[in-house]
Design an enzyme around this catalytic site. Structure first.
Site, PDB file in Angstrom:
ATOM      1  N   GLU A  85       0.822  -1.220   0.000  1.00 30.01           N
ATOM      2  CA  GLU A  85       0.000   0.000   0.000  1.00 30.01           C
ATOM      3  C   GLU A  85       0.856   1.271   0.000  1.00 30.01           C
ATOM      4  O   GLU A  85       1.730   1.439   0.860  1.00 30.01           O
ATOM      5  CB  GLU A  85      -0.910  -0.002   1.246  1.00 30.01           C
ATOM      6  CG  GLU A  85      -1.917   1.124   1.223  1.00 30.01           C
ATOM      7  CD  GLU A  85      -2.910   1.077   2.383  1.00 30.01           C
ATOM      8  OE1 GLU A  85      -2.744   0.238   3.295  1.00 30.01           O
ATOM      9  OE2 GLU A  85      -3.838   1.905   2.379  1.00 30.01           O
ATOM     10  N   LYS A 280      -6.436  -0.836  11.939  1.00 28.56           N
ATOM     11  CA  LYS A 280      -5.902  -1.182  10.608  1.00 28.56           C
ATOM     12  C   LYS A 280      -4.697  -0.284  10.319  1.00 28.56           C
ATOM     13  O   LYS A 280      -3.679  -0.727   9.782  1.00 28.56           O
ATOM     14  CB  LYS A 280      -6.999  -1.017   9.555  1.00 28.56           C
ATOM     15  CG  LYS A 280      -6.625  -1.474   8.154  1.00 28.56           C
ATOM     16  CD  LYS A 280      -5.906  -0.417   7.338  1.00 28.56           C
ATOM     17  CE  LYS A 280      -5.682  -0.861   5.906  1.00 28.56           C
ATOM     18  NZ  LYS A 280      -4.726  -0.037   5.181  1.00 28.56           N
ATOM     19  N   ASP A 296       5.177 -14.471  11.280  1.00 30.09           N
ATOM     20  CA  ASP A 296       3.871 -14.954  10.837  1.00 30.09           C
ATOM     21  C   ASP A 296       2.818 -13.857  11.077  1.00 30.09           C
ATOM     22  O   ASP A 296       2.350 -13.684  12.201  1.00 30.09           O
ATOM     23  CB  ASP A 296       3.559 -16.226  11.645  1.00 30.09           C
ATOM     24  CG  ASP A 296       2.231 -16.849  11.292  1.00 30.09           C
ATOM     25  OD1 ASP A 296       1.387 -16.164  10.677  1.00 30.09           O
ATOM     26  OD2 ASP A 296       2.021 -18.022  11.652  1.00 30.09           O
ATOM     27  N   HIS A 393      -2.212  10.583   1.120  1.00 28.19           N
ATOM     28  CA  HIS A 393      -2.335   9.221   0.585  1.00 28.19           C
ATOM     29  C   HIS A 393      -2.357   9.260  -0.945  1.00 28.19           C
ATOM     30  O   HIS A 393      -1.641   8.507  -1.609  1.00 28.19           O
ATOM     31  CB  HIS A 393      -3.607   8.580   1.136  1.00 28.19           C
ATOM     32  CG  HIS A 393      -3.783   7.158   0.722  1.00 28.19           C
ATOM     33  ND1 HIS A 393      -2.914   6.169   1.100  1.00 28.19           N
ATOM     34  CD2 HIS A 393      -4.716   6.559  -0.055  1.00 28.19           C
ATOM     35  CE1 HIS A 393      -3.302   5.028   0.576  1.00 28.19           C
ATOM     36  NE2 HIS A 393      -4.406   5.228  -0.129  1.00 28.19           N
TER      37      HIS A 393
HETATM   38  P1  HMG Z   1       4.095  15.305   3.259  1.00 27.82           P
HETATM   39  O1  HMG Z   1       4.123  16.288   4.361  1.00 27.82           O
HETATM   40  O2  HMG Z   1       3.412  15.670   2.000  1.00 27.82           O
HETATM   41  O3  HMG Z   1       5.557  14.821   2.939  1.00 27.82           O
HETATM   42  O4  HMG Z   1       3.448  13.962   3.848  1.00 27.82           O
HETATM   43  P2  HMG Z   1       6.827  15.700   2.565  1.00 27.82           P
HETATM   44  O5  HMG Z   1       6.995  15.568   1.096  1.00 27.82           O
HETATM   45  O6  HMG Z   1       6.764  17.062   3.188  1.00 27.82           O
HETATM   46  O7  HMG Z   1       8.002  14.867   3.306  1.00 27.82           O
HETATM   47  C1  HMG Z   1       8.115  14.810   4.718  1.00 27.82           C
HETATM   48  C2  HMG Z   1       8.652  13.457   5.124  1.00 27.82           C
HETATM   49  O8  HMG Z   1       7.633  12.451   4.874  1.00 27.82           O
HETATM   50  C3  HMG Z   1       9.861  12.985   4.327  1.00 27.82           C
HETATM   51  O9  HMG Z   1      11.054  13.480   4.869  1.00 27.82           O
HETATM   52  C4  HMG Z   1       9.755  11.476   4.506  1.00 27.82           C
HETATM   53  O10 HMG Z   1      10.173  11.101   5.789  1.00 27.82           O
HETATM   54  C5  HMG Z   1       8.261  11.263   4.353  1.00 27.82           C
HETATM   55  P3  HMG Z   1      12.419  13.457   3.939  1.00 27.82           P
HETATM   56  O11 HMG Z   1      12.662  12.058   3.494  1.00 27.82           O
HETATM   57  O12 HMG Z   1      12.126  14.372   2.781  1.00 27.82           O
HETATM   58  O13 HMG Z   1      13.457  13.929   4.872  1.00 27.82           O
HETATM   59  N1  HMG Z   1       7.937  11.120   2.928  1.00 27.82           N
HETATM   60  C6  HMG Z   1       8.378  10.133   2.122  1.00 27.82           C
HETATM   61  N2  HMG Z   1       9.157   9.071   2.343  1.00 27.82           N
HETATM   62  C7  HMG Z   1       9.394   8.253   1.299  1.00 27.82           C
HETATM   63  N3  HMG Z   1       8.909   8.443   0.050  1.00 27.82           N
HETATM   64  C8  HMG Z   1       8.119   9.483  -0.205  1.00 27.82           C
HETATM   65  C9  HMG Z   1       7.816  10.387   0.837  1.00 27.82           C
HETATM   66  N4  HMG Z   1       7.093  11.493   0.924  1.00 27.82           N
HETATM   67  C10 HMG Z   1       7.173  11.944   2.191  1.00 27.82           C
HETATM   68  N5  HMG Z   1       7.621   9.650  -1.435  1.00 27.82           N
HETATM   69  C11 HMG Z   1       2.609  11.747   3.904  1.00 27.82           C
HETATM   70  C12 HMG Z   1       3.003  12.925   3.021  1.00 27.82           C
HETATM   71  C13 HMG Z   1       1.985  10.687   3.025  1.00 27.82           C
HETATM   72  C14 HMG Z   1       3.830  11.186   4.578  1.00 27.82           C
HETATM   73  C15 HMG Z   1       1.595  12.272   4.994  1.00 27.82           C
HETATM   74  O14 HMG Z   1       0.531  12.903   4.368  1.00 27.82           O
HETATM   75  C16 HMG Z   1       1.082  11.188   5.890  1.00 27.82           C
HETATM   76  O15 HMG Z   1       1.722  10.777   6.836  1.00 27.82           O
HETATM   77  N6  HMG Z   1      -0.139  10.689   5.616  1.00 27.82           N
HETATM   78  C17 HMG Z   1      -0.718   9.543   6.310  1.00 27.82           C
HETATM   79  C18 HMG Z   1      -0.742   8.422   5.331  1.00 27.82           C
HETATM   80  C19 HMG Z   1      -1.210   7.112   5.901  1.00 27.82           C
HETATM   81  O16 HMG Z   1      -1.545   6.967   7.044  1.00 27.82           O
HETATM   82  N7  HMG Z   1      -1.252   6.110   5.050  1.00 27.82           N
HETATM   83  C20 HMG Z   1      -1.694   4.811   5.364  1.00 27.82           C
HETATM   84  C21 HMG Z   1      -2.711   4.377   4.367  1.00 27.82           C
HETATM   85  S1  HMG Z   1      -4.278   5.003   4.796  1.00 27.82           S
HETATM   86  C22 HMG Z   1      -4.880   3.759   5.830  1.00 27.82           C
HETATM   87  O17 HMG Z   1      -4.874   2.648   5.432  1.00 27.82           O
HETATM   88  C23 HMG Z   1      -5.125   3.908   7.277  1.00 27.82           C
HETATM   89  C24 HMG Z   1      -6.207   4.770   7.828  1.00 27.82           C
HETATM   90  O18 HMG Z   1      -7.496   4.427   7.382  1.00 27.82           O
HETATM   91  C25 HMG Z   1      -6.088   4.530   9.300  1.00 27.82           C
HETATM   92  C26 HMG Z   1      -6.997   5.342  10.132  1.00 27.82           C
HETATM   93  O19 HMG Z   1      -8.106   5.640   9.690  1.00 27.82           O
HETATM   94  O20 HMG Z   1      -6.587   5.635  11.289  1.00 27.82           O
HETATM   95  C27 HMG Z   1      -5.945   6.173   7.494  1.00 27.82           C
END
Ligand code: HMG
Length: 438
Positions: A85, A280, A296, A393
């Site tokens: 994901e 989740k 596992d 996301h």
């Molecule tokens: P952002 O602020 O747009 O990121 O966040 P940024 O471009 O400013 O970068 C900041 C840092 O984020 C980076 O630092 C990285 O650490 C990381 P740097 O490396 O530049 O020093 N980062 C990345 N690392 C690797 N590859 C990349 C990348 N981009 C940023 N391409 C971010 C963007 C997605 C991190 C933020 O919006 C976030 O944390 N969102 C949450 C996303 C999430 O939870 N996803 C899980 C899937 S959704 C789900 O299944 C669960 C849920 O339903 C659970 C719930 O309801 O509680 C949500």
């Protein structure tokens, strides 16, 4: 009958693929070629993977990503994550950086006890059964000594054997409830071998127990198996800081942020529909490290969700508070994992993952996994209570949409540049691609 076959397991790999192709894939050569394209060219490596499971026809790749900058108990970790994901690895990395600037994660082991059970039927006086089990405690230990001696040298082994009366639920049903310490191994094989020996001992000794009647002697063992519910094998991970230190480029009002965050966690504590999704998010982090380290994930998933329901209602695994101006966010997770045995010394990527984690003991790995779960949960709840989840996301999901539409390199550059300033959605990407292709 089309679609059914005898002796499939005896076919070789080519024959298995040919049968699948003939039966389900219209004999399409391209599909067969694609299946084979996923074979590893190194035959020895391929054979290793073929033999992990049965009826293997090819490999099914998942990406191995890296989340750096985790400060856990004052040690830096770079965490390997296997997951399909988008945004999970980015979210974990971002949360790691955020907390590294605020003292990092603290993790501690609450306990490490594993559980196994011999389920049996005994038709007779309960008191006599209690006396009998008490009288053969030593025999259980001597009979299992050949299995437990190495584990004992490492400081583990059988901790206790108790009788549990379950006759309220099922007539004549009792259990031997056995607890174990399995040190750096997950312990499934060790526990199951001990339990099967104990079942044999139970039946044999019952036949010789003078106080039993003929009916009482005929103990019937239903099954002997470990439990993946390990409420006494628990790790705690936490972060905390003064509320004002939550201030960042994204959090202008730390008090408001902290209050809303605590409120969101509270909702997950009392509302099962929210709790499942909240958890989740935790498991996004947990499963990814569990998989990368060859553990596992089905066992972990089953155990964790049972733990989340332990008070009679499914609830949040994590908790948050603000007390005396300190924001605190923590999680307790039951995690039976190993760093020896199983895939840990077989799968080349697992070996590298464990090396990257500085060859952790099982308890260190429990701490790392719990931290990954907490970090992931923090990132998700932070997004949910501020920007909403879709912004970040979908930003990460952009590449998947571009791949789906086979975007060229030139199109990619244009689309990525466009969405630096615009919110990504599936339809917006498709619309832009269509415009570019006109
Ligand atoms: P952002 O602020 O747009 O990121 O966040 P940024 O471009 O400013 O970068 C900041 C840092 O984020 C980076 O630092 C990285 O650490 C990381 P740097 O490396 O530049 O020093 N980062 C990345 N690392 C690797 N590859 C990349 C990348 N981009 C940023 N391409 C971010 C963007 C997605 C991190 C933020 O919006 C976030 O944390 N969102 C949450 C996303 C999430 O939870 N996803 C899980 C899937 S959704 C789900 O299944 C669960 C849920 O339903 C659970 C719930 O309801 O509680 C949500």
């Amino acid at each position: 009958m089309i679609g059914s076959i005898n002796g499939f397991s005896k076919l070789n790999k080519e024959e298995k693929i040919n049968w699948i192709a003939k039966t389900y894939l219209n004999n399409q050569e391209a599909v067969v070629d694609l299946i084979k394209q996923y074979w590893n060219s190194d035959e020895e490596l391929q054979k290793l993977h073929d033999e992990f499971i049965e009826n293997t026809i090819t490999n099914f790749y998942l990406p191995l990503g890296i989340a750096p900058n985790f400060l856990i108990n004052d040690t830096w970790y770079t965490i390997p994550m296997v997951i399909e994901e988008s945004s999970v690895v980015a979210a974990a990395s971002k949360a790691a950086k955020f907390w590294a600037d605020r003292g990092g994660f603290k993790a501690s082991i609450l306990n490490t006890e594993k559980i196994g059970q011999v389920h049996f039927i005994y038709k007779g006086e309960k008191q006599k059964l209690e006396q009998f089990i008490q009288s053969i405690q030593g025999v259980f230990l001597t009979d299992t000594f050949s299995i437990t001696q190495n584990m004992q040298k490492r400081g583990g082994g059988i901790l206790s054997v108790t009788l549990r009366d379950k006759t309220d639920a099922i007539p004549n049903y009792y259990q031997l409830h056995v607890t174990f310490e399995t040190k750096d191994s997950m312990g499934a094989n060790f526990i199951n071998s001990c339990l099967e020996q104990m079942a044999t001992t139970l039946k044999r000794e019952a036949l010789q127990y003078a106080a039993f009647t003929e009916d009482e002697k005929a103990i019937d063992v239903v099954m002997s198996i470990l439990s993946n519910y390990v409420p006494n094998c628990v790790v705690r991970a936490e972060v905390s800081c003064p509320v004002e230190e939550l201030k960042s480029s994204e959090i202008q009002d730390p008090v408001l942020f902290a209050e809303k965050f605590v409120q969101a966690v509270r909702i997950a504590e009392i509302e099962p529909f929210r709790a499942v999704t909240h958890n989740k998010g935790v498991m996004n982090g947990v499963d990814a490290v569990v998989l990368a380290t060859g553990n596992d994930f089905r066992a972990i998933e089953a155990g964790v969700h049972a733990y989340a329901s332990r008070n009679g209602q499914y609830s949040s695994l994590s908790h948050a508070s603000i007390e005396a101006g300190i924001f605190r966010f923590w999680i307790d997770l039951p995690l039976a994992v190993g760093t020896v045995g199983g895939l840990t010394s077989l799968h080349p990527m697992v070996k590298i993952a464990l090396q990257m984690l500085q060859k952790p003991s099982a308890t260190q790995l429990m701490q790392i996994i719990a931290v990954a779960g907490l970090a992931q949960n923090f990132a998700a709840v932070k997004s949910l209570t501020t920007t909403g989840i879709q912004q970040g996301h979908m930003k990460m999901h952009l590449m998947n949409i571009l791949n789906q539409f086979k975007a060229t390199d030139e199109e990619r550059v244009k689309v990525v540049t466009h969405f630096e300033k615009n919110v990504v959605s599936h339809s917006a990407v498709v619309e832009l691609l269509e415009t570019l292709r006109k």
